[in-house]
Write an enzyme that holds these catalytic residues in place. Structure first.
Site, PDB file in Angstrom:
ATOM      1  N   TYR A 102      16.134 -77.960 -20.137  1.00 31.44           N
ATOM      2  CA  TYR A 102      15.537 -78.577 -18.920  1.00 31.44           C
ATOM      3  C   TYR A 102      15.625 -80.103 -19.046  1.00 31.44           C
ATOM      4  O   TYR A 102      15.520 -80.897 -20.149  1.00 31.44           O
ATOM      5  CB  TYR A 102      13.991 -78.439 -18.930  1.00 31.44           C
ATOM      6  CG  TYR A 102      13.217 -78.965 -17.677  1.00 31.44           C
ATOM      7  CD1 TYR A 102      13.237 -77.971 -16.507  1.00 31.44           C
ATOM      8  CD2 TYR A 102      12.398 -79.887 -17.563  1.00 31.44           C
ATOM      9  CE1 TYR A 102      12.608 -78.344 -15.394  1.00 31.44           C
ATOM     10  CE2 TYR A 102      11.619 -80.243 -16.660  1.00 31.44           C
ATOM     11  CZ  TYR A 102      11.657 -79.421 -15.612  1.00 31.44           C
ATOM     12  OH  TYR A 102      11.211 -79.784 -14.080  1.00 31.44           O
ATOM     13  N   SER A 156      15.316 -72.398 -24.272  1.00 30.57           N
ATOM     14  CA  SER A 156      14.670 -72.734 -23.297  1.00 30.57           C
ATOM     15  C   SER A 156      14.962 -72.555 -21.802  1.00 30.57           C
ATOM     16  O   SER A 156      15.049 -71.399 -21.574  1.00 30.57           O
ATOM     17  CB  SER A 156      14.378 -74.726 -23.674  1.00 30.57           C
ATOM     18  OG  SER A 156      12.916 -74.888 -23.189  1.00 30.57           O
ATOM     19  N   GLN A 157      15.009 -73.615 -20.947  1.00 31.54           N
ATOM     20  CA  GLN A 157      15.685 -73.297 -19.896  1.00 31.54           C
ATOM     21  C   GLN A 157      17.038 -72.727 -19.913  1.00 31.54           C
ATOM     22  O   GLN A 157      17.365 -71.630 -18.964  1.00 31.54           O
ATOM     23  CB  GLN A 157      15.775 -74.841 -19.099  1.00 31.54           C
ATOM     24  CG  GLN A 157      16.433 -74.498 -17.621  1.00 31.54           C
ATOM     25  CD  GLN A 157      16.669 -75.787 -16.722  1.00 31.54           C
ATOM     26  OE1 GLN A 157      16.003 -76.061 -16.051  1.00 31.54           O
ATOM     27  NE2 GLN A 157      17.751 -76.359 -17.392  1.00 31.54           N
ATOM     28  N   ASP A 200       5.319 -72.929 -30.928  1.00 34.99           N
ATOM     29  CA  ASP A 200       5.913 -73.540 -29.828  1.00 34.99           C
ATOM     30  C   ASP A 200       4.740 -73.510 -28.945  1.00 34.99           C
ATOM     31  O   ASP A 200       3.961 -72.698 -28.164  1.00 34.99           O
ATOM     32  CB  ASP A 200       7.009 -72.554 -29.238  1.00 34.99           C
ATOM     33  CG  ASP A 200       7.745 -73.258 -28.025  1.00 34.99           C
ATOM     34  OD1 ASP A 200       7.505 -74.164 -27.384  1.00 34.99           O
ATOM     35  OD2 ASP A 200       9.123 -72.786 -27.864  1.00 34.99           O
ATOM     36  N   HIS A 259       9.143 -76.019 -30.472  1.00 38.76           N
ATOM     37  CA  HIS A 259      10.200 -75.619 -29.409  1.00 38.76           C
ATOM     38  C   HIS A 259      11.575 -75.948 -29.961  1.00 38.76           C
ATOM     39  O   HIS A 259      12.622 -75.544 -29.263  1.00 38.76           O
ATOM     40  CB  HIS A 259       9.800 -76.539 -28.231  1.00 38.76           C
ATOM     41  CG  HIS A 259      10.696 -76.022 -26.939  1.00 38.76           C
ATOM     42  ND1 HIS A 259      10.487 -74.657 -26.635  1.00 38.76           N
ATOM     43  CD2 HIS A 259      11.429 -76.526 -25.925  1.00 38.76           C
ATOM     44  CE1 HIS A 259      11.089 -74.341 -25.416  1.00 38.76           C
ATOM     45  NE2 HIS A 259      11.719 -75.487 -25.132  1.00 38.76           N
TER      46      HIS A 259
END
Length: 316
Positions: free
Chosen positions: A82, A179-180, A265, A294
């Site tokens: 992101y 993640s994204q 996370d 994360h």
């Protein structure tokens, strides 16, 4: 959490929505182009790539292969996190060092705030309603206009762009991201069953309802801020998000998948990752990092992925 398999918020027309979306994208030739990018890196060949994504909009990517590759190679299509873009070619040398091609795909409209991972792909299809800062609420009142409809479509088209290059073996394309990027890889593997495998690290955009209720961290917090200002929009917001929830893509995933999760996370809560993993319908493994936030497994997970793909391709 290994048994956590919540009900999925799947709209009745989920498959029709995505079939229509991808059919609309096919009206545009993928028009994959690869222009040599001059860098003094002796071990790799670097190309500045473009292809037509959602709406025919141009999407930028780096395409990197081992120098002088003379045979069709496995290819990792890598999606970014992101607010980052494709960055610089020297950031992406692991897969070519292992003998693979890699296509590193921009996320449209992102990378403008990351000094070390800039992007260069616009988002001409943005919504018209008021948005909270960030991408999470762009077009969020209507699935037709939601930001991730365009991003996921770009990502599906990226696989076609990779397959169009003569150095790539189209039967050994792997989607990957964290993640994204992990959410995007998960969606692509759920939308098309012709990729060889999916590498999905600490995936974002999964189990939206739980995520926004239990974490105070961005980017999920963008949705909370929106709802705090746009009172009465909750039903419309979560209806839109149901078309993009990783749980629904995971339930359609049939290819081998290697997940990772970090138990500390606070960005992508581990229960939301396990919810997606537990719904994944194909062969799967998950690597758990109990003391990480994360960042997940970082380099340790990359090593795990290298071994995983070597064994997968050796098995045929």
């Amino acid at each position: 959490m290994r048994d956590y398999r919540p009900e999925r918020p799947e709209p009745e027309d989920f498959d029709d929505f995505w079939s229509r979306t991808l059919d609309e994208a096919k009206a545009f030739d993928v028009a994959a182009g690869f222009r040599r990018h001059d860098l003094p890196l002796t071990g790799v060949d670097v190309h500045d790539a473009t292809f037509a994504g959602w709406g025919g909009h141009p999407v930028n990517a780096w395409f990197i292969t081992p120098a002088g590759a003379g045979e069709r190679l496995p290819c990792v299509v890598e999606y970014v996190g992101y607010n980052t873009g494709r960055g610089f070619p020297h950031h992406h040398l692991v897969w070519p060092a292992a003998g693979y091609a890699v296509l590193v795909v921009d996320a449209r409209g992102q990378g403008g705030r990351s000094f070390d991972s800039p992007g260069g792909t616009a988002d001409p299809g943005g919504g018209t309603f008021a948005e909270a800062p960030g991408m999470m609420t762009r077009g969020i009142l209507d699935p037709e206009h939601y930001y991730y409809r365009r991003v996921f479509t770009d990502a599906v088209r990226a696989v076609d762009a990779a397959a169009a290059h003569p150095a790539v073996d189209p039967e050994r394309i792997v989607v990957s991201g964290g993640s994204q990027g992990g959410a995007i890889a998960q969606a692509v593997a759920g939308l098309r069953g012709d990729v060889r495998a999916a590498l999905i690290d600490v995936p974002f955009l999964s189990h939206f309802r739980r995520a926004v209720e239990i974490t105070g961290a961005d980017p999920y917090r963008e949705i909370v801020r929106f709802l705090s200002a746009q009172r009465g929009m909750e039903e419309r917001v979560f209806r839109t998000l149901s078309y993009f929830d990783g749980l629904n893509f995971a339930a359609r995933g049939r290819v081998p998948a290697l997940y990772s999760v970090a138990l500390m996370d606070d960005v992508c809560p581990p229960s939301t990752v396990f919810a997606a993993y537990n719904h994944w319908a194909g062969p799967k493994e998950i690597v758990v990092y109990p003391w990480n936030n994360h960042e997940g497994g970082s380099g340790a997970q990359v090593e795990r992925q290298l071994h995983y793909l070597r064994e997968l391709f050796a098995a045929g």
